[in-house]
Design an enzyme around this catalytic site. Structure first.
Site, short mmCIF file in Angstrom:
data_model
loop_
_atom_site.label_atom_id
_atom_site.label_comp_id
_atom_site.label_asym_id
_atom_site.label_seq_id
_atom_site.Cartn_x
_atom_site.Cartn_y
_atom_site.Cartn_z
N LYS A 181 39.26 -58.68 44.28
CA LYS A 181 38.16 -59.43 43.69
C LYS A 181 37.62 -58.28 42.81
CE LYS A 181 33.83 -61.01 42.70
NZ LYS A 181 33.72 -60.06 41.62
N GLU A 256 32.61 -47.11 48.94
CA GLU A 256 32.60 -46.05 47.87
C GLU A 256 31.27 -46.40 47.02
OE1 GLU A 256 34.02 -43.38 48.18
OE2 GLU A 256 35.79 -43.76 49.31
N CYS A 290 30.45 -42.59 38.89
CA CYS A 290 29.53 -42.65 40.33
C CYS A 290 29.42 -41.11 40.41
CB CYS A 290 30.46 -43.09 41.47
SG CYS A 290 32.16 -42.40 41.51
N GLU A 392 19.86 -43.37 40.85
CA GLU A 392 21.16 -43.45 40.04
C GLU A 392 20.76 -44.21 39.05
OE1 GLU A 392 24.52 -45.84 41.38
OE2 GLU A 392 25.77 -44.31 40.70
#
Ligand code: NAD
Length: 488
Positions: A181, A256, A290, A392
């Site tokens: 996806k 993750e 990330c 973040e």
């Protein structure tokens, strides 16, 4: 490219529109121009893709030996290597990122990852385990390593092809079949893999690719009863939803998730080397990484020096489009992925200013018109309680925090819900090893920033997720170990 192009789902070896006919637009971040119309899969398309994957898992794919699977994965690697510049250009257009960055980083990593896992496909060995036998009868006990089945690979937009391949390569090597996806913000290059899969000769249904919205296509894939494992890379927020949804049916998960990587700079560090590394760790891919080293923990005696050098570095970075001339990643930066994301990053900047952080780079000069650009931005006088030190941002925004002692640096680094990666900059080997051992993260880089390699495990602790991509550990996550006991 003048008109928008169609990007279709790829199901059972066929490129097909969504059954509903529904599509969504995808624009080039560097220009803001819509270049692609993308099929928007819903539950019925996802079901078709999973059924195709299940049929291939029970049929053509399981009939192949590991060596034959390995040869197909190698062929895919060769094809991707031969088309690397075309894929880099496509990725550059859909991500707003200089193609030279992609040629230097993502594409070689994709090819290497395929080759690394291709080599594992014929080495899935079980074990023989001696026991005392069963009720007086001796037994032969061994284990078989078997693929988990149909796997859902849900990928983000920041390194769409690379992360898709991090998951695809071990899944195929293990003998699984997959439904990928794609992200609604970066479906194009992963969609273009379909042609390579055909050309490499993978049987239909082994790899299926669906595009669409997360809460619709993604959620139906997670909920599908034939999916045995989900490997997800994306935000912590969505990872949590997926973990909860998967738990009720005991699907295996690899998650993750987000990060807020500290880069710890000790006073004895080689500052010329460190500043380039810090800038790259902070600004490569516009900070949409990330592992972005966005918390710069700097020993107080070198604080002013690091601030000055890093601010100069940030101010020198040119904002370029996807057709930029090749240059190192700390010299130029592209656009952010979407206007929505750019606005989100701007909100972090505004909040940092409101909370009293001092901006030492960013905001200056006109931005290129049309695209979704932001200047590389640096804040100092950041305190550990400020949002900028804790959340973040996923954009080109760094927070500098001072420390005095090693203990303080470690405490600051670990004072975070995330635990993906960290960098340590020092000339003292003992400091490097001592600090590395105490950081609550999945990976530490010493005197460099987050070097990724197919052979090295990659994955976080705490809110950065569960399980690993890359390395032998990723392969293990697509396998079950079955015990067989034979009375002799
Ligand atoms: P996201 O969580 O918004 O989306 C990721 C994927 O999940 C997309 O394909 C999306 O369509 C899908 N999705 C969204 N809602 C869903 C749902 N309810 N059910 C199933 N699927 C759903 O993340 P993003 O914005 O694409 O990526 C940025 C995030 O990814 C950042 O937090 C970043 O740190 C993280 N990331 C982590 C790593 C790592 O290795 N740890 C690598 C890259 C990016």
């Amino acid at each position: 490219m003048s008109q928008s192009q169609m990007v279709l789902n790829y199901i059972n070896g066929q490129s097909v529109p969504a059954q509903s006919g529904s599509t969504f637009d995808k624009a080039e971040p560097a220009t803001g121009v819509v270049r692609w119309q993308v099929a928007s899969a819903r539950a019925e398309d996802v079901d078709q893709a999973v059924q195709a994957a299940q049929a291939a898992f029970k049929g053509a794919w399981s009939a192949l030996s590991g060596a034959a699977r390995g040869r197909l994965i190698h062929r895919l690697a060769d094809l991707l290597e031969a088309r690397a510049s075309a894929f880099a250009e496509l990725l550059a257009r859909e991500q707003g990122r200089p193609a030279s960055d992609l040629m230097m980083m993502d594409l070689p990593m994709c090819v290497d990852t395929l080759r690394y896992f291709a080599g594992w496909a014929d080495k899935l060995e079980g074990r023989t385990i001696p026991t005392g036998g069963f009720m007086g009868t001796p037994t032969l006990n061994y284990t078989r390593r078997e693929p988990v089945g149909v796997v859902a690979l849900i990928v983000p937009w920041n390194a769409p092809l690379m992360i898709a391949i991090w998951k695809l390569a071990p899944a195929l090597a293990a003998g699984c079949t997959v439904v990928i996806k794609t992200s609604e913000d970066a479906p194009v290059a992963v969609g273009a893999l379909a042609a390579l899969l055909d050309e490499a000769g993978l049987p239909p249904g082994v790899v299926n690719i669906v595009h669409g919205m997360g809460p619709e296509a993604g959620a139906s894939l997670v909920a599908h009863p034939l999916v045995r494992k989900i490997s997800f890379t994306g935000s912590t927020q969505v990872g949590r939803l997926i973990g909860q949804a998967a738990a009720s049916s005991f699907k295996r998960v690899t998650l993750e998730l987000g990060g807020k990587a500290p880069q710890i700079v000790f006073a004895d560090a080689d500052l010329d080397q460190a500043v380039l590394g810090l800038a790259m760790g902070l600004f490569v891919n516009q900070g949409q990484v990330c592992a972005a080293g966005s918390r710069l923990l700097v020993q107080r005696s070198i604080l002013r020096d690091v601030e000055d050098r890093l601010a100069a570095c940030a101010r020198d970075i040119r904002l370029v489009g996807h057709e930029a001339e090749p240059a190192p990643p700390w010299v130029q930066m592209g656009a952010l992925i979407s206007p929505r994301h750019r606005d989100r990053v701007q909100e972090h900047i505004d909040r940092a200013l409101a909370e009293g952080a001092r901006c030492i780079a960013g905001g200056e000069g006109a931005l290129p018109s049309g695209g979704y650009y932001l200047r590389p931005t640096l804040f100092t006088d950041v305190t550990p309680d400020m949002h900028l030190a804790r959340e973040e941002v996923f954009g080109p925004v760094g927070a500098i925090l001072p420390f005095d002692t090693e203990e303080e640096a470690i405490a600051l680094a670990n004072d975070c819900v995330y635990g993906l990666s960290a960098s340590v900059w020092t000339r003292d080997l003992a400091t490097a090893h001592r600090v590395s051992a105490q950081l609550e993260v999945g990976a530490v880089a010493v005197n460099c920033w987050s070097p990724l390699d197919a052979r090295l495990p990659w994955g976080g602790v705490k809110d950065s997720g569960v399980g690993k991509d890359l390395s032998r550990l990723a392969l293990d996550a697509y396998l079950e170990e079955k015990t067989v006991t034979v009375a002799l």
